[in-house]
Design an enzyme around this catalytic site. Structure first.
Site, PDB file in Angstrom:
ATOM      1  N   GLU A  44       0.872  -1.178   0.000  1.00 54.49           N
ATOM      2  CA  GLU A  44       0.000   0.000   0.000  1.00 54.49           C
ATOM      3  C   GLU A  44       0.907   1.225   0.000  1.00 54.49           C
ATOM      4  OE1 GLU A  44      -3.601   2.390   2.302  1.00 54.49           O
ATOM      5  OE2 GLU A  44      -2.481   0.893   3.432  1.00 54.49           O
ATOM      6  N   GLU A  69       4.917   4.628   3.698  1.00 50.01           N
ATOM      7  CA  GLU A  69       4.456   5.951   4.117  1.00 50.01           C
ATOM      8  C   GLU A  69       5.614   6.937   4.022  1.00 50.01           C
ATOM      9  OE1 GLU A  69       1.629   7.644   4.907  1.00 50.01           O
ATOM     10  OE2 GLU A  69       3.024   9.282   5.280  1.00 50.01           O
ATOM     11  N   ASP A  97       9.385   7.682   0.001  1.00 52.48           N
ATOM     12  CA  ASP A  97       8.584   8.528  -0.888  1.00 52.48           C
ATOM     13  C   ASP A  97       8.369   7.777  -2.201  1.00 52.48           C
ATOM     14  OD1 ASP A  97       7.621  10.409  -2.682  1.00 52.48           O
ATOM     15  OD2 ASP A  97       8.852  12.030  -1.885  1.00 52.48           O
ATOM     16  N   ASP A 119      -3.644  11.571  -1.451  1.00 53.01           N
ATOM     17  CA  ASP A 119      -3.843  13.028  -1.408  1.00 53.01           C
ATOM     18  C   ASP A 119      -4.305  13.514  -2.781  1.00 53.01           C
ATOM     19  OD1 ASP A 119      -2.949  13.222   1.260  1.00 53.01           O
ATOM     20  OD2 ASP A 119      -0.874  13.116   0.584  1.00 53.01           O
ATOM     21  N   LYS A 123      -5.019  21.601  -6.445  1.00 51.81           N
ATOM     22  CA  LYS A 123      -4.556  22.705  -7.307  1.00 51.81           C
ATOM     23  C   LYS A 123      -3.971  22.147  -8.606  1.00 51.81           C
ATOM     24  CE  LYS A 123      -3.721  26.087  -3.757  1.00 51.81           C
ATOM     25  NZ  LYS A 123      -2.828  26.364  -2.664  1.00 51.81           N
ATOM     26  N   THR A 193     -10.303   1.641   5.293  1.00 46.61           N
ATOM     27  CA  THR A 193      -9.140   2.436   5.676  1.00 46.61           C
ATOM     28  C   THR A 193      -9.620   3.496   6.679  1.00 46.61           C
ATOM     29  OG1 THR A 193      -9.230   4.345   4.184  1.00 46.61           O
ATOM     30  CG2 THR A 193      -8.492   2.263   3.223  1.00 46.61           C
ATOM     31  N   GLU A 194      -8.662   4.160   7.281  1.00 51.49           N
ATOM     32  CA  GLU A 194      -9.028   5.192   8.257  1.00 51.49           C
ATOM     33  C   GLU A 194      -9.832   6.309   7.581  1.00 51.49           C
ATOM     34  OE1 GLU A 194      -6.018   7.806   9.456  1.00 51.49           O
ATOM     35  OE2 GLU A 194      -7.299   8.714  10.963  1.00 51.49           O
ATOM     36  N   TYR A 195      -9.349   6.760   6.429  1.00 50.67           N
ATOM     37  CA  TYR A 195     -10.049   7.839   5.723  1.00 50.67           C
ATOM     38  C   TYR A 195     -11.417   7.391   5.232  1.00 50.67           C
ATOM     39  CZ  TYR A 195      -6.620  11.581   5.678  1.00 50.67           C
ATOM     40  OH  TYR A 195      -5.807  12.614   6.049  1.00 50.67           O
ATOM     41  N   GLU A 196     -11.496   6.146   4.870  1.00 50.74           N
ATOM     42  CA  GLU A 196     -12.777   5.610   4.366  1.00 50.74           C
ATOM     43  C   GLU A 196     -13.834   5.641   5.469  1.00 50.74           C
ATOM     44  OE1 GLU A 196     -12.103   1.794   2.676  1.00 50.74           O
ATOM     45  OE2 GLU A 196     -14.149   1.578   1.936  1.00 50.74           O
TER      46      GLU A 196
HETATM   47  C1  LIG Z   1      -4.924  11.069   2.795  1.00 50.66           C
HETATM   48  S1  LIG Z   1      -3.836   9.968   3.570  1.00 50.66           S
HETATM   49  C2  LIG Z   1      -4.655   8.365   3.419  1.00 50.66           C
HETATM   50  C3  LIG Z   1      -4.130   7.364   4.382  1.00 50.66           C
HETATM   51  C4  LIG Z   1      -4.687   5.931   4.256  1.00 50.66           C
HETATM   52  N1  LIG Z   1      -4.306   5.316   2.998  1.00 50.66           N
HETATM   53  C5  LIG Z   1      -6.180   5.918   4.425  1.00 50.66           C
HETATM   54  O1  LIG Z   1      -6.884   5.635   3.443  1.00 50.66           O
HETATM   55  O2  LIG Z   1      -6.647   6.146   5.538  1.00 50.66           O
HETATM   56  C6  LIG Z   1      -2.550   9.831   2.344  1.00 50.66           C
HETATM   57  C7  LIG Z   1      -1.230   9.329   2.896  1.00 50.66           C
HETATM   58  O3  LIG Z   1      -0.321   9.154   1.810  1.00 50.66           O
HETATM   59  C8  LIG Z   1       0.963   9.602   2.208  1.00 50.66           C
HETATM   60  N2  LIG Z   1       1.695   9.970   0.993  1.00 50.66           N
HETATM   61  C9  LIG Z   1       1.451  11.026   0.192  1.00 50.66           C
HETATM   62  N3  LIG Z   1       2.319  11.072  -0.816  1.00 50.66           N
HETATM   63  C10 LIG Z   1       3.154  10.008  -0.654  1.00 50.66           C
HETATM   64  C11 LIG Z   1       4.284   9.552  -1.362  1.00 50.66           C
HETATM   65  N4  LIG Z   1       4.736  10.186  -2.441  1.00 50.66           N
HETATM   66  N5  LIG Z   1       4.901   8.429  -0.934  1.00 50.66           N
HETATM   67  C12 LIG Z   1       4.449   7.779   0.182  1.00 50.66           C
HETATM   68  N6  LIG Z   1       3.390   8.202   0.905  1.00 50.66           N
HETATM   69  C13 LIG Z   1       2.746   9.301   0.495  1.00 50.66           C
HETATM   70  C14 LIG Z   1       0.662  10.787   3.110  1.00 50.66           C
HETATM   71  O4  LIG Z   1       1.746  11.114   3.957  1.00 50.66           O
HETATM   72  C15 LIG Z   1      -0.560  10.283   3.860  1.00 50.66           C
HETATM   73  O5  LIG Z   1      -0.211   9.622   5.046  1.00 50.66           O
END
Ligand SMILES: C[S@@+](CC[C@H](N)C(=O)[O-])C[C@H]1O[C@@H](n2cnc3c(N)ncnc32)[C@H](O)[C@@H]1O
Length: 217
Positions: A44, A69, A97, A119, A123, A193-196
């Site tokens: 993931e 993450e 990343d 995310d 923009k 998921t948490e956001y879901e």
């Molecule tokens: C909006 S949260 C969603 C978290 C989780 N997947 C959920 O559905 O609850 C998005 C996560 O993706 C991570 N993220 C964003 N861009 C990333 C990247 N380029 N590589 C790894 N993680 C990233 C952010 O730090 C954040 O924790």
């Protein structure tokens, strides 16, 4: 999602090599050696606080999972949750990343990629940061096995449409598309998921499952 800076995060992650892959590049092509059983590997990207990875690792012990993450402060929270569960030998996490995902996984090493509530970067000038932008897909194509799947869930219609259009630029097959996951038959197998959990009461959850027709060169 960036949590406030936690200086203790890095030290805590280092204390738990049983879950945390501290030097991911070292395992390029050999991630399966980190798990007690050699079995399919799913990742993931953007795991956040880890609910989905924990739920999946519990539900599918016959699969190995790696949660990725970007921020160690977020991974720290996920690790604390993981440590509260009964041990999950088929789960690892790492701070990385995804812009450089190809530097850690080798060609065809991954069976499935999950992108959950990535995310949206609303923009216009930030669209290249979306995890389904062309340059990310090129890398996913490379690290995924032949016929390996890509699954995306989001509550953000704009990100969903963007993702469909970006994927459509590749030779990809869409195996399933849902415009309202929570009122579909696929909900039976769904791991939240948490956001879901947080955003599904406000509107539909969009989901797609797709695979590349061939692996990238
Ligand atoms: C909006 S949260 C969603 C978290 C989780 N997947 C959920 O559905 O609850 C998005 C996560 O993706 C991570 N993220 C964003 N861009 C990333 C990247 N380029 N590589 C790894 N993680 C990233 C952010 O730090 C954040 O924790």
């Amino acid at each position: 999602m960036r949590l406030r800076n936690r200086p203790e995060a890095e030290a805590f992650l280092r204390e738990h090599p049983e879950y945390v892959i501290l030097d991911p590049q070292k395992y390029n092509g050999q991630f399966s050696s980190l798990f007690p059983v050699k079995q399919p590997l799913r990742i993931e990207i953007g795991m956040g606080k880890g609910d989905f990875m924990i739920g999946m690792a519990q539900k599918y012990p016959e699969i190995n999972f790696i949660g990725i993450e970007k921020y160690d402060s977020v991974l720290y929270v996920a690790l604390k949750k993981i440590l509260k569960q009964t041990p999950l030998p088929n789960l690892k996490v790492m701070c990385w990343d995804a812009t450089h995902i190809q530097d850690v996984f080798s060609e065809g090493e991954v069976d499935r990629i999950y992108l959950n509530f990535s995310d949206p970067w609303p923009k216009k000038r930030h669209y290249k940061r979306r995890l389904t932008y062309h340059d990310f897909l090129v890398q996913y194509q490379l690290i995924l096995k032949e016929q390996g799947g890509l699954e995306l869930k989001t509550d953000n219609r704009t990100l969903f449409e963007f993702s469909l259009l970006e994927m459509n630029r590749f030779p990809m097959t869409f195996d399933d598309i849902s415009l309202d996951l929570h009122h579909s038959i696929q909900m039976e197998d769904n791991v939240m998921t948490e956001y879901e959990r947080k955003f599904s009461p406000n509107g539909p959850i969009y989901r797609l499952v797709a695979h590349f027709e061939s692996r990238g060169e």
